[in-house]
Design a protein around this motif. Structure first.
Motif, PDB file in Angstrom:
ATOM      1  N   ASP A  95     -13.031 220.794  19.585  1.00 16.28           N
ATOM      2  CA  ASP A  95     -13.379 220.567  20.762  1.00 16.28           C
ATOM      3  C   ASP A  95     -12.251 220.378  21.643  1.00 16.28           C
ATOM      4  N   ASN A 148     -21.653 213.051  12.255  1.00 15.79           N
ATOM      5  CA  ASN A 148     -20.487 212.382  12.823  1.00 15.79           C
ATOM      6  C   ASN A 148     -20.939 212.165  14.632  1.00 15.79           C
ATOM      7  N   LEU A 166     -12.117 217.777  15.841  1.00 16.13           N
ATOM      8  CA  LEU A 166     -12.922 216.879  16.013  1.00 16.13           C
ATOM      9  C   LEU A 166     -13.426 216.023  14.711  1.00 16.13           C
ATOM     10  N   ALA A 167     -14.042 216.892  13.943  1.00 23.30           N
ATOM     11  CA  ALA A 167     -14.265 216.274  12.444  1.00 23.30           C
ATOM     12  C   ALA A 167     -13.889 217.693  11.421  1.00 23.30           C
ATOM     13  N   ASP A 189     -19.181 211.678  17.149  1.00 27.58           N
ATOM     14  CA  ASP A 189     -18.425 212.431  18.107  1.00 27.58           C
ATOM     15  C   ASP A 189     -18.952 213.754  18.236  1.00 27.58           C
ATOM     16  N   LYS A 203     -21.991 214.075  20.052  1.00 29.85           N
ATOM     17  CA  LYS A 203     -21.803 213.764  21.642  1.00 29.85           C
ATOM     18  C   LYS A 203     -21.200 215.247  22.134  1.00 29.85           C
ATOM     19  N   ALA A 204     -20.217 215.788  21.548  1.00 27.17           N
ATOM     20  CA  ALA A 204     -19.856 217.056  21.738  1.00 27.17           C
ATOM     21  C   ALA A 204     -21.094 218.142  21.962  1.00 27.17           C
TER      22      ALA A 204
END
Ligand code: ADP
Ligand code: MG
Length: 235
Positions: free
Chosen positions: A209, A225, A214-215, A227, A230-231
């Motif tokens: 991202d 996750n 991000l993960a 985050d 959300k992305a």
């Protein structure tokens, strides 16, 4: 390579376009004969990643190793010969060739006719003598993947392999991709916008991202996750 040794090590990969960091300190490893999905919203840096790893974008910071070989300064052709191959998001299959001639062209190495036939049959592609001009777009994408597998790479990066495929072709592709590591000893990085394909094929995921990781890890963990959720919601 030793069992479990990474086929790809990416360490601090950074690509800058003017003021924009398309990739920002990206690091992860890919074990030999494994499948990793690389996902992320539009503009996250996925295609830039493929271009940098495969040598089409030589200007970058950070290290890229294939096995224990540092790829710095090597051309795409050199990298392909060392066993790192990629497909393209756009259809680049030349319609004038036969399927078999195209496989030989892509593989750029001597191949026994029986080995070409075996890979084409595995992917459910038309036989080697067929003209590519008589083959539909979805099947041409399968032929592109088959041709790269016929070259017997150690790592194959697929940039949106399901783009332009029908639902049936999509399912057939997913089933074949899952089998590739055990059957041909190849590791896959699958760049995909389609989360269904990713869910059904990739045991591990890395999410980009804004050029950053991000993960990264087991699929279930990554998709849960907050985050990452959300992305994707923000798209
Ligand atoms: P993705 O494949 O994840 O959609 P890209 O790697 O294509 O993302 O793009 C990442 C970012 O870098 C985007 O903001 C894009 O506009 C920018 N970008 C990509 N290629 C270039 C380029 N050649 N010059 C300038 N900016 C670029
Ligand atoms: Mg892209």
């Amino acid at each position: 390579a030793l069992d479990g040794a990474p086929v790809l090590t990416v360490d601090g990969l950074t690509v800058q376009f003017g003021a924009l960091k398309a990739l920002d300190d990206v690091s992860f490893t890919v074990p030999a004969a494994s499948i990793m999905g690389l996902i992320g919203p539009n503009g996250a840096g996925k295609s830039t990643f493929v271009d940098a790893i495969s040598g089409f974008l030589p200007q970058h910071d950070g290290r890229v190793l294939l096995g224990d070989r540092d790829l710095a300064g090597l051309s795409p052709t050199r990298r392909a010969r060392l066993g790192l191959r990629r497909t393209f998001q756009q259809d680049r299959v030349p319609p004038a060739l036969t399927v078999g001639a195209y496989v030989r062209f892509v593989a750029r190495r001597r191949l026994a006719a029986a080995d070409i036939d075996e890979v084409l049959a595995f992917f459910g592609c038309p036989p080697a003598r067929s003209r590519l001009s008589s083959v539909d777009v979805g099947t041409r994408r399968l032929v592109e993947v088959a041709a790269n597998v016929a070259a017997r790479p150690r790592l194959l990066i697929l940039d949106e392999p399901a783009a332009g495929l029908s639902h049936e072709e999509h399912l057939a592709l997913a089933a074949r991709l899952r089998e590739l590591p055990a059957r041909y000893g190849v590791a896959l990085i699958i760049i995909e916008h389609d989360l269904d394909l990713v869910r059904s094929v990739c045991p591990t995921l890395t999410v980009l991202d804004f050029g950053r990781v991000l993960a990264s890890g087991p699929q279930a963990e990554v998709l849960a996750n907050p985050d990452v959720v959300k992305a994707y919601m923000g798209e």
